[in-house]
Design an enzyme around this catalytic site. Structure first.
Site, PDB file in Angstrom:
ATOM      1  N   ARG A   1      -6.075   2.147  17.126  1.00  0.00           N
ATOM      2  CA  ARG A   1      -5.843   3.224  17.526  1.00  0.00           C
ATOM      3  C   ARG A   1      -4.331   2.977  18.055  1.00  0.00           C
ATOM      4  NH1 ARG A   1      -8.562   0.524  23.447  1.00  0.00           N
ATOM      5  NH2 ARG A   1      -7.443  -1.554  22.950  1.00  0.00           N
TER       6      ARG A   1
ATOM      7  N   ARG B   1       2.618  15.899  15.610  1.00  0.00           N
ATOM      8  CA  ARG B   1       2.111  15.465  14.482  1.00  0.00           C
ATOM      9  C   ARG B   1       1.199  15.720  13.409  1.00  0.00           C
ATOM     10  NH1 ARG B   1       1.905   9.017  15.279  1.00  0.00           N
ATOM     11  NH2 ARG B   1       3.551   7.779  16.320  1.00  0.00           N
TER      12      ARG B   1
ATOM     13  N   TRP C   1       5.808   3.417   4.991  1.00  0.00           N
ATOM     14  CA  TRP C   1       4.988   4.965   4.206  1.00  0.00           C
ATOM     15  C   TRP C   1       5.530   5.930   3.044  1.00  0.00           C
ATOM     16  CZ3 TRP C   1       0.757   5.850   5.245  1.00  0.00           C
ATOM     17  CH2 TRP C   1      -0.452   5.894   6.308  1.00  0.00           C
TER      18      TRP C   1
ATOM     19  N   CYS D   1      -2.607  -2.545  12.079  1.00  0.00           N
ATOM     20  CA  CYS D   1      -2.164  -1.594  11.707  1.00  0.00           C
ATOM     21  C   CYS D   1      -2.615  -1.941  10.101  1.00  0.00           C
ATOM     22  CB  CYS D   1      -1.008  -0.989  11.878  1.00  0.00           C
ATOM     23  SG  CYS D   1      -0.395  -0.690  12.834  1.00  0.00           S
TER      24      CYS D   1
ATOM     25  N   HIS E   1      -2.626   9.472   6.270  1.00  0.00           N
ATOM     26  CA  HIS E   1      -1.712   9.741   6.991  1.00  0.00           C
ATOM     27  C   HIS E   1      -1.898  10.293   8.284  1.00  0.00           C
ATOM     28  CE1 HIS E   1       2.519   9.488   7.421  1.00  0.00           C
ATOM     29  NE2 HIS E   1       2.613   8.992   8.309  1.00  0.00           N
TER      30      HIS E   1
ATOM     31  N   SER F   1      -1.659  11.376   1.733  1.00  0.00           N
ATOM     32  CA  SER F   1      -1.281  12.521   2.960  1.00  0.00           C
ATOM     33  C   SER F   1      -2.421  12.367   4.124  1.00  0.00           C
ATOM     34  CB  SER F   1      -0.590  13.850   3.128  1.00  0.00           C
ATOM     35  OG  SER F   1      -0.471  14.934   3.970  1.00  0.00           O
TER      36      SER F   1
ATOM     37  N   THR G   1      -1.073   1.490  18.786  1.00  0.00           N
ATOM     38  CA  THR G   1      -0.225  -0.111  19.185  1.00  0.00           C
ATOM     39  C   THR G   1       0.873  -0.387  19.357  1.00  0.00           C
ATOM     40  OG1 THR G   1       0.070  -0.351  16.408  1.00  0.00           O
ATOM     41  CG2 THR G   1      -2.051  -0.721  16.902  1.00  0.00           C
TER      42      THR G   1
ATOM     43  N   CYS H   1       2.151  -5.203  11.456  1.00  0.00           N
ATOM     44  CA  CYS H   1       1.780  -5.045  12.557  1.00  0.00           C
ATOM     45  C   CYS H   1      -0.004  -5.170  12.038  1.00  0.00           C
ATOM     46  CB  CYS H   1       1.234  -3.927  13.179  1.00  0.00           C
ATOM     47  SG  CYS H   1      -0.137  -3.153  13.802  1.00  0.00           S
TER      48      CYS H   1
HETATM   49  P1  FAD Z   1       4.949   8.101  10.344  1.00  0.00           P
HETATM   50  O1  FAD Z   1       3.673   8.504  11.085  1.00  0.00           O
HETATM   51  O2  FAD Z   1       5.588   7.498  10.328  1.00  0.00           O
HETATM   52  O3  FAD Z   1       5.649   9.080   9.054  1.00  0.00           O
HETATM   53  C1  FAD Z   1       6.885   9.373   9.010  1.00  0.00           C
HETATM   54  C2  FAD Z   1       6.877  10.380   7.911  1.00  0.00           C
HETATM   55  O4  FAD Z   1       6.190  10.725   7.105  1.00  0.00           O
HETATM   56  C3  FAD Z   1       7.050  11.470   9.056  1.00  0.00           C
HETATM   57  O5  FAD Z   1       8.120  12.027   9.236  1.00  0.00           O
HETATM   58  C4  FAD Z   1       6.885  12.596   8.380  1.00  0.00           C
HETATM   59  O6  FAD Z   1       8.514  13.887   7.961  1.00  0.00           O
HETATM   60  C5  FAD Z   1       6.074  12.228   7.013  1.00  0.00           C
HETATM   61  N1  FAD Z   1       4.790  12.098   7.522  1.00  0.00           N
HETATM   62  C6  FAD Z   1       3.491  12.541   8.121  1.00  0.00           C
HETATM   63  N2  FAD Z   1       2.830  12.608   8.768  1.00  0.00           N
HETATM   64  C7  FAD Z   1       2.662  13.099   7.285  1.00  0.00           C
HETATM   65  C8  FAD Z   1       1.359  13.347   6.067  1.00  0.00           C
HETATM   66  N3  FAD Z   1      -0.003  13.394   7.448  1.00  0.00           N
HETATM   67  N4  FAD Z   1       1.730  14.063   5.219  1.00  0.00           N
HETATM   68  C9  FAD Z   1       2.735  13.886   5.054  1.00  0.00           C
HETATM   69  N5  FAD Z   1       3.247  13.550   5.825  1.00  0.00           N
HETATM   70  C10 FAD Z   1       3.276  13.484   6.502  1.00  0.00           C
HETATM   71  N6  FAD Z   1       0.640   2.458  15.083  1.00  0.00           N
HETATM   72  C11 FAD Z   1      -0.037   2.405  15.585  1.00  0.00           C
HETATM   73  O7  FAD Z   1       0.043   3.078  16.739  1.00  0.00           O
HETATM   74  N7  FAD Z   1      -1.594   2.077  15.665  1.00  0.00           N
HETATM   75  C12 FAD Z   1      -2.182   2.307  13.881  1.00  0.00           C
HETATM   76  O8  FAD Z   1      -3.226   1.832  13.738  1.00  0.00           O
HETATM   77  C13 FAD Z   1      -1.250   2.133  13.423  1.00  0.00           C
HETATM   78  N8  FAD Z   1      -1.638   2.085  11.881  1.00  0.00           N
HETATM   79  C14 FAD Z   1      -1.023   1.551  10.554  1.00  0.00           C
HETATM   80  C15 FAD Z   1      -1.078   1.950   9.573  1.00  0.00           C
HETATM   81  C16 FAD Z   1       0.274   2.157   8.175  1.00  0.00           C
HETATM   82  C17 FAD Z   1      -0.646   1.674   7.300  1.00  0.00           C
HETATM   83  C18 FAD Z   1       0.645   2.520   8.330  1.00  0.00           C
HETATM   84  C19 FAD Z   1       2.263   2.608   7.557  1.00  0.00           C
HETATM   85  C20 FAD Z   1       1.624   2.515   9.417  1.00  0.00           C
HETATM   86  C21 FAD Z   1       0.701   2.500  10.630  1.00  0.00           C
HETATM   87  N9  FAD Z   1       0.869   2.406  12.171  1.00  0.00           N
HETATM   88  C22 FAD Z   1      -0.036   2.260  13.225  1.00  0.00           C
HETATM   89  C23 FAD Z   1       2.617   3.750  12.009  1.00  0.00           C
HETATM   90  C24 FAD Z   1       2.474   5.067  12.515  1.00  0.00           C
HETATM   91  O9  FAD Z   1       1.496   5.205  11.264  1.00  0.00           O
HETATM   92  C25 FAD Z   1       3.567   5.267  12.003  1.00  0.00           C
HETATM   93  O10 FAD Z   1       4.406   4.798  11.248  1.00  0.00           O
HETATM   94  C26 FAD Z   1       4.329   5.149  13.891  1.00  0.00           C
HETATM   95  O11 FAD Z   1       3.750   6.385  14.841  1.00  0.00           O
HETATM   96  C27 FAD Z   1       5.117   6.150  13.939  1.00  0.00           C
HETATM   97  O12 FAD Z   1       5.402   8.102  13.312  1.00  0.00           O
HETATM   98  P2  FAD Z   1       6.155   8.910  13.361  1.00  0.00           P
HETATM   99  O13 FAD Z   1       5.588   9.764  14.078  1.00  0.00           O
HETATM  100  O14 FAD Z   1       7.523   8.000  13.857  1.00  0.00           O
HETATM  101  O15 FAD Z   1       6.487   9.533  11.680  1.00  0.00           O
END
Ligand code: FAD
Length: 413
Positions: free
Chosen positions: A131, A241, A144, A342, A212, A209, A133, A339
């Site tokens: 969830r 998102r 990513w 994560c 993600h 994707s 974090t 983290c």
């Molecule tokens: P991010 O989610 O970091 O995405 C980066 C960029 O990727 C976006 O700007 C967009 O251009 C592109 N993008 C986004 N979604 C998609 C998609 N579905 N398909 C294609 N492109 C896309 N956070 C938590 O709070 N809890 C967790 O359990 C958690 N687990 C994680 C596990 C992993 C392996 C990683 C790498 C990160 C995790 N995080 C977690 C962090 C979370 O995924 C995000 O990175 C963070 O919340 C910041 O989000 P953001 O909106 O900046 O974009």
């Protein structure tokens, strides 16, 4: 509106959105109960491997990032490595450990956790829900980005001789596109440009994707309101998102379809598998019945994906190798997630998807006979497969809930 229920065929699959939602309504309560059992809730993994690609110093210090590990005394004896070691002792003697130095076998699509790893810790997955974090910023972005960069295949281009000389330039275009996405300069996700992208490469992208998207949905569905301290769904988070990116939604359904197909293909094996829950024979049988019921529900569905279309051309042996290697790299990149919570779920879900890929692409149907080959999957792989399936199942249920929340919010305005 972005919140219309998706309908029609899921591209690259043999199944429509409505069918997936119908199947999921039937399956999700069964899956939910199954993963609460001892066999499926205890998972052993090494959370402390060093990031092999860069020096990671973005460690998340929030309490929500930490993982509650189990005391060794609480772990059922049957799952402990000394017991597992005894079970797996080869007739060649205790010192014979053919795969000890190897992170994976030739058939694996990911680095599978070694159940005998002395640095491995047991976690109760039920006590460590995936969830919000608070992990974000450059560290998360870098992970990513690196994962998507693994999608810049060499072989796909090499297969077409007319494009041979363009290899370097197309790779840099690929990386530039990715940088733009990560910097937010591009509204469309990488991978939407389906021209010139071969099926296998598209599948790779859509799996990542979709994962993600699924992780983002769990963050938005169990979001911490930092002002009130309450956990709950956050519609704005979902809208920005996921909801406003139909491709991202579709990719979640795509992962679901792949997992469904893998479980269906493995159905006989899974129904014959001995699920040891730690000494209680009745519990073992209860788990077996639950798995059988779930697998029967899965196999009663129409075929959702045709894996035989992948790596089908004569010269796709190299492409398959590269696909496998890149997927294995993604599991190594997971060690760079700063983290713990994560990282736990990232590693588990890549193992789950990797296991599905192994089932689909490494084993011919005849090979799956449990009486002939009884050790095709490790406990770690089975636990990861079903927990990953459950995570995607919950994402699909959450999409339906967010759709309702959105409609309600529109009525209020
Ligand atoms: P991010 O989610 O970091 O995405 C980066 C960029 O990727 C976006 O700007 C967009 O251009 C592109 N993008 C986004 N979604 C998609 C998609 N579905 N398909 C294609 N492109 C896309 N956070 C938590 O709070 N809890 C967790 O359990 C958690 N687990 C994680 C596990 C992993 C392996 C990683 C790498 C990160 C995790 N995080 C977690 C962090 C979370 O995924 C995000 O990175 C963070 O919340 C910041 O989000 P953001 O909106 O900046 O974009």
């Amino acid at each position: 509106s972005n919140y219309c229920a998706p309908s029609g065929l899921i591209s690259d699959a043999h199944c429509d959105f409505e069918t997936v939602e119908r199947i999921n309504t039937d399956i999700s309560p069964k899956l939910h109960e199954l993963i609460k059992t001892d066999f499926f809730k205890y998972y052993k993994l090494n959370l402390f491997k060093e990031c092999p690609f860069w020096t990671e110093n973005g460690q998340c210090m929030n309490r929500a990032c930490s993982v509650e590990t189990m005391n060794k005394s609480d772990v059922p004896e049957i799952y402990k490595s000394d017991v597992l070691g005894a079970l797996h002792t080869s007739p060649a003697g205790l010192l014979f450990r053919p795969f000890e130095k190897c992170e994976f076998t030739d058939r694996d699509f990911c680095v599978v956790e070694d159940e005998n790893d002395v640095e491995g810790v047991f976690v109760n997955l039920q006590d460590n829900p995936e969830r919000f974090t608070g992990y974000a910023g450059p560290s998360a972005g870098r992970v990513w980005k690196s994962i998507y960069e693994e999608n810049c295949f060499n072989v796909a281009q090499r297969l077409d001789p007319s494009r041979k000389n363009k290899l370097t330039s197309s790779l840099s275009v690929c990386k530039n596109q990715l940088s733009n996405i990560m910097l937010g300069h591009d509204q469309t996700d990488y991978g939407n440009d389906n021209d010139e992208v071969c099926f296998e490469k598209r599948v790779y992208y859509r799996l990542i994707s979709g994962l993600h998207s699924s992780i983002s949905i769990h963050i938005c569905d169990e979001y911490l309101n930092q002002t009130t301290g309450e956990w709950g769904p956050n519609l704005d988070c979902f809208t920005s998102r996921i909801g406003s990116h139909p491709e991202r939604i579709q990719n979640i359904y795509f992962d679901y379809v792949i997992l469904l197909r893998a479980i269906s293909k493995m159905s006989h094996y899974l129904k014959e598998y001995e699920f040891c829950a730690g000494g209680d024979k009745n519990e073992d049988l209860r788990i077996k019945d639950m798995v059988t019921e779930l697998v029967n529900a899965v196999t009663s569905c129409p075929r959702t994906f045709n894996e035989k279309l992948m790596f089908a051309s004569e010269d796709s042996r190299l492409l398959k190798e590269e696909f496998k290697n890149r997927f294995r790299n993604v599991s190594r990149i997971m060690d760079c997630v700063g983290c713990d919570k994560c990282r736990l779920w990232g590693k588990l879900q890549i193992t789950g998807i990797g296991t599905a890929l192994k089932i689909l692409f490494s084993y011919d149907d005849e090979y799956l006979d449990p009486h002939v080959n009884s050790n095709l999957l490790t406990r770690t792989e089975i636990v990861a497969l079903f927990n990953t399936f459950n995570r995607f199942s919950e994402s699909i249920s959450a999409i339906e809930r967010f759709r309702r929340l959105y409609r309600e919010s529109m009525k209020v305005q």
